[in-house]
Every structure is written in C-alpha cells, then in structure tokens.
Scaffold this active site. Structure first.
Site, PDB file in Angstrom:
ATOM      1  N   LEU A   1       9.192  -1.277  -0.201  1.00 14.61           N
ATOM      2  CA  LEU A   1       7.985  -1.267   0.574  1.00 14.61           C
ATOM      3  C   LEU A   1       7.964  -0.928   2.045  1.00 14.61           C
ATOM      4  CD1 LEU A   1       4.756  -2.252   0.668  1.00 14.61           C
ATOM      5  CD2 LEU A   1       5.922  -4.763   1.301  1.00 14.61           C
ATOM      6  N   VAL A   2       7.279   0.014   2.271  1.00 19.84           N
ATOM      7  CA  VAL A   2       7.404   0.451   3.720  1.00 19.84           C
ATOM      8  C   VAL A   2       5.923   0.297   4.590  1.00 19.84           C
ATOM      9  CG1 VAL A   2       8.898   2.297   3.297  1.00 19.84           C
ATOM     10  CG2 VAL A   2       6.503   2.849   3.109  1.00 19.84           C
ATOM     11  N   SER A   3       4.922   0.077   3.681  1.00 24.18           N
ATOM     12  CA  SER A   3       3.604  -0.416   4.519  1.00 24.18           C
ATOM     13  C   SER A   3       2.637  -1.109   3.300  1.00 24.18           C
ATOM     14  CB  SER A   3       2.727   1.014   4.796  1.00 24.18           C
ATOM     15  OG  SER A   3       1.635   0.827   5.404  1.00 24.18           O
ATOM     16  N   SER A   4       2.051  -2.121   4.277  1.00 22.43           N
ATOM     17  CA  SER A   4       1.058  -2.939   3.577  1.00 22.43           C
ATOM     18  C   SER A   4       0.058  -3.369   4.171  1.00 22.43           C
ATOM     19  CB  SER A   4       1.827  -4.276   3.304  1.00 22.43           C
ATOM     20  OG  SER A   4       2.199  -4.949   4.422  1.00 22.43           O
TER      21      SER A   4
ATOM     22  N   THR B   1       0.754  -1.165  -0.146  1.00 13.37           N
ATOM     23  CA  THR B   1      -0.080   0.023   0.096  1.00 13.37           C
ATOM     24  C   THR B   1       0.887   1.168   0.076  1.00 13.37           C
ATOM     25  OG1 THR B   1      -0.109  -0.086   2.556  1.00 13.37           O
ATOM     26  CG2 THR B   1      -1.921  -0.962   1.049  1.00 13.37           C
TER      27      THR B   1
END
Length: 339
Positions: free
Chosen positions: A104-107, A97
């Site tokens: 990638l830092v947030s999912s 996300t």
C-alpha cells in the site's frame, strides 16, 4: 460515475436506485456518524464533509479477499459489487487506493480521523495551508471548500498520485495547487504557511516545515502512532515548533522520499503479553525508539501511571528535536531522528 449503467429499463421490475441520490444519502449518514463522535467543533467542517462528494475521489479501492487484494469500483457492471463500493466509500474507514508491488502506497484516510485532524488544525478565514500527502485529493478538497482554492497547496512524491488527484479535484469542482515533490522538503515556493497538515506517518518532523511557517502557525502530523499538534514561534535562533499529542491513535502510510524511515520496534521478548500488546505502551516504544530498551520503557511507563498520549509532546528547534513526557525540559526526553 457511469450513470447509464444504473439506468432502469421499462422491462426491469426492480430498477436500481438513483446513484446520486444513493450517494447523497450515504454521505449524509456518514456526516451524522462523524458528528456523533464530536469531531465537528467548527461547523464549517461539517458543511464541507456534507458537500464534498467522497465517491468522486475514490472511483475504486482495494479490499483484502481470499486471493489477495480485490478491486471494487463504481463502474462495475455487477450491481452488488457497485453497492459494496458505494457502501465502502461512505463507511467511516480508511480505503486502500493505490498499490505498488503488492504494498500500500496511498490511501484515503478514515473520515472521522480526517475530521479530527482538520478540527485540530484550527484554521480561520485567510489562512494558507500546506498538505503533505495528497492521496486521492479528498482532504485537499475539504480544505479548499473551507478556505478557497488559492489558500491550499498539496504535495505528494508520486506523479501518478498527483495526476489522479488533480482529475478527482477538477471533477468535484476544486482547483487547489497540486505539487509533485518530496513532502519532507515542504513547498518553499508557496511559503509562508499558516498551517501544515500531514497525512502520512513521520519518524520526526522535517526542520524545513517550521521554517516555511509564519509565527503562530500550527502543524498537525502523525508521528509514532499518534497525532502531534505543534505551534510555531519565532526565536533568536530560528523558528521553534512545540506541542502535545492528541488523545487519539493514528496509523497512516509512511512518508516516502529522501526522508529517513522509522526503524522497527525492538524485540519484545521477556515482557508480559498483556503489556507487549498494549497500544499506549507500544506508542512509548515507538516514540522513544533507540533511546529506551523495552524493559526501561516498561519501568518508566508503569512508574508514571501508564500515561495517555496527550501527556507526551515534541519540540523542534535549533537543529534538533526531541520527544518528551509532561515537560520538554523535564527528566523524560528522547531525541528524534534528524532530517
């Protein structure tokens, strides 16, 4: 979601389906899939997953394409891409996300894994919960649905993440406390807590978390490609947290902030390929990083019958913490990094 983009015209012979009905049907199918895996021992969690609309928390996400990451979103004018977005939102998979510099830092975590973690949290009415790693806010909404808004506090380091999560939560009708801060420090201003749940991978358990818990509290967190469930108790030397890993593997975005990151796995040269790629062996290597070299780890692993994750555990107390196999005071223990 821009419903006007879905609306049929009188000249359209093949109109789009109603978007809300389509989302509701997809959500019901996801809940059935999670239930079939046995993740809902508490029926209240099944109700929460059935009633919290995940698509409001993931208005867009990223997938790997031939030219790098491709963005899918619910307002795309292309109906096929909108359909891909909705199918992805209600598939049982993790969704990327937020990216920063290509990383990638947030999912949004895999829903069945979220259900398993929430079930392992063993909440009851009246409990207060601290969530570490807000993500898009979906997990906080599930907690708020189960326990009520005042009972839930969620913390994330990135103000962009927390701002977006507040918007998603409000759109879905939930208003837990969303705090921008270093999750490794917990949130002492809202303590004490009955439960702490983390949705980011840790190299060890921050000592501040048990200190912010009531006696009898429970902590569920990803560590070393697994999920550890700790029970907090009061002792003459301060709070102590101890417990076993769950059976399932778990891979999350690492905790960011001042907390030290986990080191890389050691070089596995010289080990048989079938062993070097074994998930349970790599779990032991990650858990015992710095204490066992790969050949020592292999000898132990084979001598002990290639143990499953649930035979391992973690103890936090008296300013130190350690991982162990079978017994926290037994012969196989390894120190974890201190915070």
């Amino acid at each position: 979601m821009g419903a006007h983009r879905y609306g049929p015209s009188s000249s359209d012979p093949d109109p789009d389906p109603d978007p809300e009905a389509e989302a509701e049907a997809a959500r019901a199918a996801l809940v059935r899939e999670i239930a079939a895996r046995g993740a809902f021992t508490d029926p209240a969690w099944r109700t929460a997953f059935a009633e919290v609309p995940r698509h409001l928390f993931v208005p867009f996400f990223y997938v790997h394409g031939v030219r790098g990451y491709e963005r899918l979103w619910g307002e795309d004018p292309d109906p096929e891409r909108r359909s891909r977005w909705l199918r992805g939102v209600y598939a049982d998979g993790a969704l990327a996300t937020r990216l920063k510099d290509g990383e990638l830092v947030s999912s949004s975590s895999q829903p069945s894994l979220m259900a398993l973690m929430l079930d392992a949290l063993d909440v009851a009415d009246g409990h207060t919960v601290l969530e570490i790693g807000t993500g898009p806010g979906y997990n906080a909404a599930l907690l708020a649905h189960r326990l009520g808004d005042p009972a839930v506090t969620t913390v994330d380091l990135d103000p962009g993440i927390t701002d977006a999560a507040r918007g998603h939560l409000a759109a879905a009708g939930y208003h837990p406390t969303v705090v921008t801060g270093d999750g490794a420090r917990g949130c002492p201003g809202r303590a004490p807590y009955d439960r702490i749940i983390a949705t980011c991978t840790l190299p060890s358990v921050p000592h501040g978390w048990p200190e912010q818990c009531r006696p009898g509290a429970r902590i569920v967190a990803p560590l070393a490609t697994g999920l550890v469930a700790l029970r907090v108790s009061a002792t003459a030397h301060g709070p102590r947290a101890e417990g076993h890993f769950l059976h399932t593997p778990a891979y999350f975005v690492p905790l960011r902030g001042a907390y030290p990151a986990a080191g890389p796995l050691p070089h596995l040269g010289g080990l048989p390929r079938r062993v070097a790629g074994d998930d349970l062996f790599r779990f032991l290597l990650t858990l015992s990083a710095g204490a066992l070299d790969p050949h020592e780890a292999l000898a132990l692993w084979e001598r002990e019958g290639r143990p499953e994750r649930e035979r391992y555990g973690v103890t936090v107390g008296r300013g130190r913490q350690w991982a162990w196999l079978d017994d926290p005071r037994g012969p196989y223990t390894w120190p974890l990094a201190a915070d």
